[in-house]
Scaffold this motif. Sequence first.
Motif, short mmCIF file in Angstrom:
data_model
loop_
_atom_site.label_atom_id
_atom_site.label_comp_id
_atom_site.label_asym_id
_atom_site.label_seq_id
_atom_site.Cartn_x
_atom_site.Cartn_y
_atom_site.Cartn_z
N ILE A 31 25.68 71.60 1.18
CA ILE A 31 26.33 72.03 2.42
C ILE A 31 25.65 71.40 3.63
O ILE A 31 26.31 70.89 4.54
CB ILE A 31 26.35 73.58 2.51
N MET A 32 24.34 71.41 3.66
CA MET A 32 23.59 70.83 4.79
C MET A 32 23.82 69.32 4.90
O MET A 32 24.02 68.80 6.00
CB MET A 32 22.09 71.13 4.66
N VAL A 33 23.83 68.61 3.78
CA VAL A 33 24.10 67.17 3.79
C VAL A 33 25.50 66.90 4.32
O VAL A 33 25.72 65.99 5.12
CB VAL A 33 23.90 66.55 2.38
N GLY A 34 26.46 67.71 3.91
CA GLY A 34 27.84 67.57 4.41
C GLY A 34 27.93 67.78 5.91
O GLY A 34 28.57 67.00 6.63
N ILE A 35 27.29 68.83 6.42
CA ILE A 35 27.32 69.12 7.86
C ILE A 35 26.65 67.99 8.64
O ILE A 35 27.18 67.52 9.66
CB ILE A 35 26.64 70.48 8.14
N ILE A 36 25.52 67.52 8.17
CA ILE A 36 24.81 66.42 8.85
C ILE A 36 25.67 65.16 8.82
O ILE A 36 25.75 64.42 9.81
CB ILE A 36 23.42 66.21 8.21
N SER A 37 26.34 64.88 7.71
CA SER A 37 27.21 63.69 7.62
C SER A 37 28.36 63.78 8.63
O SER A 37 28.71 62.79 9.28
CB SER A 37 27.78 63.55 6.22
N ILE A 38 28.95 64.95 8.77
CA ILE A 38 30.04 65.13 9.74
C ILE A 38 29.53 64.90 11.16
O ILE A 38 30.17 64.21 11.96
CB ILE A 38 30.68 66.52 9.58
N ILE A 39 28.36 65.45 11.47
CA ILE A 39 27.78 65.27 12.81
C ILE A 39 27.50 63.80 13.08
O ILE A 39 27.82 63.27 14.15
CB ILE A 39 26.50 66.13 12.97
N ILE A 40 26.95 63.10 12.12
CA ILE A 40 26.67 61.66 12.28
C ILE A 40 27.98 60.89 12.47
O ILE A 40 28.06 59.99 13.30
CB ILE A 40 25.85 61.13 11.08
#
Length: 181
Positions: A31-40
């Motif tokens: 979940i954290m990797v997904g959120i960070i990818s969306i932000i990037i």
Amino acid sequence: MYLPLAAARNKIMDKHNLEKQKGFILVYTLIMVGIISIIIGIISNSILGEIRISRDESESLKAFYAADTGIECVRYYQDNFKAFDKTTARKTYNCGVGDNFTAGFNPPQADCSGGEYVYNFTIDGFSNSSCAKIEVRVIPRSIKVRGDDVWVCDLEVISAGRNSCSASGANLVERVRWEDM
């Protein structure tokens, strides 16, 4: 006996909880990797948009300044030499860049009476590859001076600046300036 049994049961429960936690950590990490990818992705898209806007603004300024140069060139030669009047002999002029252009009338007339006429020329050769296509429309007009009709030459100048003379389609940026003189 009670103590070893309780310790064994606690050990089994700890192992069971640890296995549950291992699964939760994996889900939490995804979940954290997904959120960070969306932000990037959002930040990258925003930066690319700003770069496009900056490039477009630069190209627009090239076109605007080329158009402005066309207006100023016509103003200079009209104010100082009456280059576009029918009363001025045909002569070659240069705006400081690009090819020469010819203006004036051959033979020169006594006044500006008669029909409307148009000059078209291009200013190119700017160091930034921009150019301007200029149209000078000379419109004879009669005015009253102390009761007498006097003919004057009014000028309508349209200068279309381009970011590049060779650009076309999406790469072409054109800014038009017009002025009455």
